[in-house]
Scaffold this motif. Sequence first.
Motif, PDB file in Angstrom:
ATOM      1  N   UNK A 194       0.754  -1.334   0.033  1.00  0.00           N
ATOM      2  CA  UNK A 194      -0.058  -0.071  -0.084  1.00  0.00           C
ATOM      3  C   UNK A 194       0.722   1.318   0.007  1.00  0.00           C
ATOM      4  N   UNK A 195       2.036   1.164   0.703  1.00  0.00           N
ATOM      5  CA  UNK A 195       2.693   2.317   0.979  1.00  0.00           C
ATOM      6  C   UNK A 195       3.464   2.872  -0.515  1.00  0.00           C
ATOM      7  N   UNK A 196       3.861   1.711  -1.234  1.00  0.00           N
ATOM      8  CA  UNK A 196       4.567   1.906  -2.586  1.00  0.00           C
ATOM      9  C   UNK A 196       3.513   2.281  -3.577  1.00  0.00           C
ATOM     10  N   UNK A 197       2.030   1.809  -3.354  1.00  0.00           N
ATOM     11  CA  UNK A 197       1.192   2.294  -4.310  1.00  0.00           C
ATOM     12  C   UNK A 197       0.712   3.516  -4.170  1.00  0.00           C
ATOM     13  N   UNK A 198       0.479   4.173  -2.920  1.00  0.00           N
ATOM     14  CA  UNK A 198      -0.014   5.477  -2.520  1.00  0.00           C
ATOM     15  C   UNK A 198       1.363   6.362  -2.736  1.00  0.00           C
ATOM     16  N   UNK A 199       2.597   6.020  -2.475  1.00  0.00           N
ATOM     17  CA  UNK A 199       3.694   6.919  -2.705  1.00  0.00           C
ATOM     18  C   UNK A 199       3.791   7.379  -1.472  1.00  0.00           C
ATOM     19  N   UNK A 200       3.399   6.740  -0.193  1.00  0.00           N
ATOM     20  CA  UNK A 200       3.557   7.271   0.931  1.00  0.00           C
ATOM     21  C   UNK A 200       4.899   6.901   1.652  1.00  0.00           C
ATOM     22  N   UNK A 201       5.993   7.934   1.574  1.00  0.00           N
ATOM     23  CA  UNK A 201       7.336   7.668   1.894  1.00  0.00           C
ATOM     24  C   UNK A 201       7.415   7.324   3.525  1.00  0.00           C
ATOM     25  N   UNK A 202       6.778   7.980   4.241  1.00  0.00           N
ATOM     26  CA  UNK A 202       6.775   7.938   5.839  1.00  0.00           C
ATOM     27  C   UNK A 202       6.197   6.384   5.964  1.00  0.00           C
ATOM     28  N   UNK A 203       5.193   5.845   5.480  1.00  0.00           N
ATOM     29  CA  UNK A 203       4.600   4.661   5.663  1.00  0.00           C
ATOM     30  C   UNK A 203       5.547   3.529   4.964  1.00  0.00           C
ATOM     31  N   UNK A 204       6.365   4.057   3.886  1.00  0.00           N
ATOM     32  CA  UNK A 204       7.227   3.012   3.243  1.00  0.00           C
ATOM     33  C   UNK A 204       8.487   2.637   4.234  1.00  0.00           C
ATOM     34  N   UNK A 205       8.838   3.881   4.766  1.00  0.00           N
ATOM     35  CA  UNK A 205      10.181   3.738   5.424  1.00  0.00           C
ATOM     36  C   UNK A 205      10.055   3.016   6.869  1.00  0.00           C
ATOM     37  N   UNK A 206       8.628   3.189   7.418  1.00  0.00           N
ATOM     38  CA  UNK A 206       8.025   2.425   8.614  1.00  0.00           C
ATOM     39  C   UNK A 206       8.155   1.015   8.365  1.00  0.00           C
ATOM     40  N   UNK A 207       8.158   0.173   7.354  1.00  0.00           N
ATOM     41  CA  UNK A 207       8.222  -0.968   7.066  1.00  0.00           C
ATOM     42  C   UNK A 207       9.595  -1.503   7.337  1.00  0.00           C
ATOM     43  N   UNK A 208      10.639  -0.890   7.432  1.00  0.00           N
ATOM     44  CA  UNK A 208      12.028  -1.061   7.563  1.00  0.00           C
ATOM     45  C   UNK A 208      12.399  -0.621   8.846  1.00  0.00           C
ATOM     46  N   UNK A 209      13.486  -1.227   9.233  1.00  0.00           N
ATOM     47  CA  UNK A 209      14.404  -0.816  10.220  1.00  0.00           C
ATOM     48  C   UNK A 209      14.530   0.767  10.347  1.00  0.00           C
ATOM     49  N   UNK A 210      14.330   1.599  11.210  1.00  0.00           N
ATOM     50  CA  UNK A 210      14.561   2.894  11.208  1.00  0.00           C
ATOM     51  C   UNK A 210      15.851   3.437  10.669  1.00  0.00           C
ATOM     52  N   UNK A 211      15.811   4.149   9.395  1.00  0.00           N
ATOM     53  CA  UNK A 211      16.767   4.444   8.626  1.00  0.00           C
ATOM     54  C   UNK A 211      17.656   3.417   7.766  1.00  0.00           C
ATOM     55  N   UNK A 212      16.924   2.332   7.696  1.00  0.00           N
ATOM     56  CA  UNK A 212      17.731   1.263   7.136  1.00  0.00           C
ATOM     57  C   UNK A 212      16.917   0.488   5.905  1.00  0.00           C
ATOM     58  N   UNK A 255      18.441  -0.302  -3.534  1.00  0.00           N
ATOM     59  CA  UNK A 255      17.696   1.034  -3.126  1.00  0.00           C
ATOM     60  C   UNK A 255      18.116   1.057  -1.604  1.00  0.00           C
ATOM     61  N   UNK A 256      18.280   2.179  -1.029  1.00  0.00           N
ATOM     62  CA  UNK A 256      18.631   2.444   0.551  1.00  0.00           C
ATOM     63  C   UNK A 256      18.023   3.316   0.947  1.00  0.00           C
ATOM     64  N   UNK A 257      17.086   4.062   0.377  1.00  0.00           N
ATOM     65  CA  UNK A 257      16.291   5.207   0.733  1.00  0.00           C
ATOM     66  C   UNK A 257      14.957   5.090   0.441  1.00  0.00           C
ATOM     67  N   UNK A 258      14.028   5.397   1.437  1.00  0.00           N
ATOM     68  CA  UNK A 258      12.576   5.473   1.230  1.00  0.00           C
ATOM     69  C   UNK A 258      12.333   6.405   0.069  1.00  0.00           C
ATOM     70  N   UNK A 259      12.713   7.632   0.402  1.00  0.00           N
ATOM     71  CA  UNK A 259      12.271   8.709  -0.453  1.00  0.00           C
ATOM     72  C   UNK A 259      12.803   8.159  -2.070  1.00  0.00           C
ATOM     73  N   UNK A 260      14.066   7.656  -2.259  1.00  0.00           N
ATOM     74  CA  UNK A 260      14.512   7.472  -3.392  1.00  0.00           C
ATOM     75  C   UNK A 260      13.727   6.478  -4.213  1.00  0.00           C
ATOM     76  N   UNK A 261      13.241   5.492  -3.372  1.00  0.00           N
ATOM     77  CA  UNK A 261      12.245   4.356  -3.947  1.00  0.00           C
ATOM     78  C   UNK A 261      10.951   4.895  -4.435  1.00  0.00           C
ATOM     79  N   UNK A 262      10.273   5.692  -3.733  1.00  0.00           N
ATOM     80  CA  UNK A 262       8.958   6.471  -3.930  1.00  0.00           C
ATOM     81  C   UNK A 262       9.097   7.346  -5.287  1.00  0.00           C
ATOM     82  N   UNK A 263      10.150   7.996  -5.186  1.00  0.00           N
ATOM     83  CA  UNK A 263      10.382   9.114  -6.210  1.00  0.00           C
ATOM     84  C   UNK A 263      10.761   8.194  -7.545  1.00  0.00           C
TER      85      UNK A 263
END
Length: 141
Positions: free
Chosen positions: A24-42, A52-60
């Motif tokens: 859902x985070x990928x499909x809605x382009x929700x960076x915070x929700x996407x990052x929240x699926x991973x260990x913080x900052x990882x 890919x090592x960055x949520x913003x990069x992945x969504x962009x």
Amino acid sequence: MMPNPSLDLEDRLAIQDLLFRYARAADTRDVAAFAGCFRPGRVHITGPGFEVRDAQQNIDTLASMFEWTMHKVHNHEYTVRDAQAQGYCYCVATHVKREQGRRVKIDWHIRYEDELVRADGAWRFVRRHLDVGLIETLPLD
């Protein structure tokens, strides 16, 4: 699929929920929700020809390549040892983009190979690897 006896129901549902939240985070382009699926900052995702090592990069990247996506999660099986888990899930990721002025649908048939960790009572991805087994492309017009 036989239930994995090493998973209790709570872990099984929590991991399934993580898979759905990621999609859902990928499909809605929700960076915070996407990052929240991973260990913080990882964030760590690998696939054919990318890492890919960055949520913003992945969504962009998703937003720049496709005007619409829908990730449909299927079979999944994970083995839990203490606060770590390994396993896989299947996904058909539908992507829509424009090529030469026409809309095109591209379906990736993916097997995600995952490593997870449970921290603060929640399961998170440590690493996801996309094994893309088949790509189908169809014009939508």
